[in-house]
Design an enzyme around this catalytic site. Sequence first.
Site, PDB file in Angstrom:
ATOM      1  N   GLY A   1       0.797  -1.222   0.000  1.00  0.00           N
ATOM      2  CA  GLY A   1       0.000   0.000   0.000  1.00  0.00           C
ATOM      3  C   GLY A   1       0.826   1.266   0.000  1.00  0.00           C
ATOM      4  N   ALA A   2       0.155   2.414   0.319  1.00  0.00           N
ATOM      5  CA  ALA A   2       0.734   3.754   0.134  1.00  0.00           C
ATOM      6  C   ALA A   2       1.222   3.833  -1.320  1.00  0.00           C
ATOM      7  CB  ALA A   2       1.849   4.045   1.133  1.00  0.00           C
TER       8      ALA A   2
ATOM      9  N   HIS B   1       4.013   1.262  -8.066  1.00  0.00           N
ATOM     10  CA  HIS B   1       2.979   0.231  -7.903  1.00  0.00           C
ATOM     11  C   HIS B   1       2.021   0.246  -9.102  1.00  0.00           C
ATOM     12  CE1 HIS B   1       3.767   1.159  -3.481  1.00  0.00           C
ATOM     13  NE2 HIS B   1       4.013  -0.145  -3.550  1.00  0.00           N
TER      14      HIS B   1
ATOM     15  N   GLY C   1       8.261  -5.563  -8.783  1.00  0.00           N
ATOM     16  CA  GLY C   1       9.131  -4.498  -9.280  1.00  0.00           C
ATOM     17  C   GLY C   1      10.602  -4.861  -9.169  1.00  0.00           C
ATOM     18  N   GLN C   2      11.366  -4.465 -10.184  1.00  0.00           N
ATOM     19  CA  GLN C   2      12.823  -4.629 -10.164  1.00  0.00           C
ATOM     20  C   GLN C   2      13.449  -3.798  -9.041  1.00  0.00           C
ATOM     21  OE1 GLN C   2      14.794  -6.664 -11.636  1.00  0.00           O
ATOM     22  NE2 GLN C   2      16.715  -5.704 -10.972  1.00  0.00           N
TER      23      GLN C   2
ATOM     24  N   GLN D   1      14.382  -9.374  -3.700  1.00  0.00           N
ATOM     25  CA  GLN D   1      13.065 -10.017  -3.541  1.00  0.00           C
ATOM     26  C   GLN D   1      12.702 -10.800  -4.802  1.00  0.00           C
ATOM     27  OE1 GLN D   1       9.534  -8.087  -1.605  1.00  0.00           O
ATOM     28  NE2 GLN D   1       8.967  -7.637  -3.700  1.00  0.00           N
TER      29      GLN D   1
ATOM     30  N   ARG E   1       8.202   4.340   1.414  1.00  0.00           N
ATOM     31  CA  ARG E   1       8.963   4.898   2.545  1.00  0.00           C
ATOM     32  C   ARG E   1       9.404   6.333   2.275  1.00  0.00           C
ATOM     33  NH1 ARG E   1      10.600  -0.744   3.187  1.00  0.00           N
ATOM     34  NH2 ARG E   1      10.070  -1.359   5.326  1.00  0.00           N
TER      35      ARG E   1
HETATM   36  P1  AMP Z   1       5.793  -2.692  -1.697  1.00  0.00           P
HETATM   37  O1  AMP Z   1       4.446  -2.075  -1.522  1.00  0.00           O
HETATM   38  O2  AMP Z   1       6.918  -1.793  -1.356  1.00  0.00           O
HETATM   39  O3  AMP Z   1       5.888  -4.063  -1.054  1.00  0.00           O
HETATM   40  O4  AMP Z   1       5.946  -2.952  -3.256  1.00  0.00           O
HETATM   41  C1  AMP Z   1       5.005  -3.726  -3.951  1.00  0.00           C
HETATM   42  C2  AMP Z   1       5.560  -4.028  -5.318  1.00  0.00           C
HETATM   43  O5  AMP Z   1       5.786  -2.810  -6.024  1.00  0.00           O
HETATM   44  C3  AMP Z   1       6.903  -4.763  -5.245  1.00  0.00           C
HETATM   45  O6  AMP Z   1       6.944  -5.760  -6.245  1.00  0.00           O
HETATM   46  C4  AMP Z   1       7.876  -3.657  -5.527  1.00  0.00           C
HETATM   47  O7  AMP Z   1       9.091  -4.099  -6.092  1.00  0.00           O
HETATM   48  C5  AMP Z   1       7.105  -2.800  -6.503  1.00  0.00           C
HETATM   49  N1  AMP Z   1       7.651  -1.439  -6.506  1.00  0.00           N
HETATM   50  C6  AMP Z   1       7.853  -0.645  -5.421  1.00  0.00           C
HETATM   51  N2  AMP Z   1       8.441   0.510  -5.799  1.00  0.00           N
HETATM   52  C7  AMP Z   1       8.637   0.434  -7.132  1.00  0.00           C
HETATM   53  C8  AMP Z   1       9.216   1.305  -8.113  1.00  0.00           C
HETATM   54  N3  AMP Z   1       9.729   2.481  -7.789  1.00  0.00           N
HETATM   55  N4  AMP Z   1       9.241   0.889  -9.395  1.00  0.00           N
HETATM   56  C9  AMP Z   1       8.731  -0.322  -9.738  1.00  0.00           C
HETATM   57  N5  AMP Z   1       8.177  -1.184  -8.870  1.00  0.00           N
HETATM   58  C10 AMP Z   1       8.122  -0.819  -7.589  1.00  0.00           C
END
Ligand code: AMP
Length: 301
Positions: free
Chosen positions: A30-31, A36, A146-147, A152, A186
């Site tokens: 989220g956020a 995303h 996401g890369q 991960q 974050r």
């Molecule tokens: P998170 O909410 O941080 O767990 O991220 C959820 C998904 O979004 C994960 O697969 C992340 O790698 C992807 N993600 C987060 N930030 C980015 C970004 N700046 N660019 C591409 N994918 C992202």
Amino acid sequence: MKTLFTVREMQAACRSLRQTGSLGLAPTMGALHDGHLSLVRRAAAENDAVAVSIFVNPTQFAPGEDYDAYPRRLAEDGAKLEAEGVDLLFTPSVEEMYPSGATTFVEVAGLGDRLDGASRPGHFRGVATVVAKLFHIVHPDRAYFGQKDAAQVAVLRAMVRDLLFPLQLVVCPIVREPSGLAMSSRNLNLSAAERDRAGALSRALQTAARLVRDGETGAAALRVAMLSQLSNEDGVVRLDYAEVVHPETLLPVADTRQGALLAVAAWVGQTRLIDNLLVEALPAERPQSASLPEQIEAMHV
Ligand code: AMP
């Protein structure tokens, strides 16, 4: 868009969508930001229906980490996903995902202890466990990650292979702010001054990327370049790691000719940030990496 809170409801809704076509899943905490949403858009382009999960997963946070401080923006997130035409939003409680007495975890041995896994013991055990649960609930045809979270990706690829999940894992490029800063939930916890300082991570990668573009393939030289850039920024960020590793094994490599992941992690105030650059292996007769100029361009540093 249907918003579902329980595992049972989500299983039923996914089962029904899968009867009429393919289903893509984008798991998130989220956020939501454009990073995303890039996953959501790709999922929408490649599948008949899209499910997104929002769950701040407690088991991937160690005691003392930012589980409580992690940003939560459910109302805004729902509106963004609705606007994207998402079919299902799954926002379970901790009790739904971890039934009372739950003691079963997924551990990707070796890989799970490298890079962020070394800095955050138990982190990837939590990630692999929650993603395995989501895969069991949703049964997606494709799952989008996401890369940005390169370690991960390596851990989850191994999990999908080892546990025989019948799905395709799709990895989407890093989405950045105009400044070059990789988008992250974050970043919401950074002050304006810290946001500027956070640019140190992409600047370090940019420095190494220029060397790669100019023909440098030695990992040691690239690592020194990243470290010296980050030490110029001494006091600006506190380094966690700056490594040149194999993108799948996450083990250090001697050179980038077979492809490499340049990965950095650093603290800006109370906030730990990560960023990376993928140097692709290419046949010897071609320039090092076709995508490298685009990645450098995206950093805008
Ligand atoms: P998170 O909410 O941080 O767990 O991220 C959820 C998904 O979004 C994960 O697969 C992340 O790698 C992807 N993600 C987060 N930030 C980015 C970004 N700046 N660019 C591409 N994918 C992202």
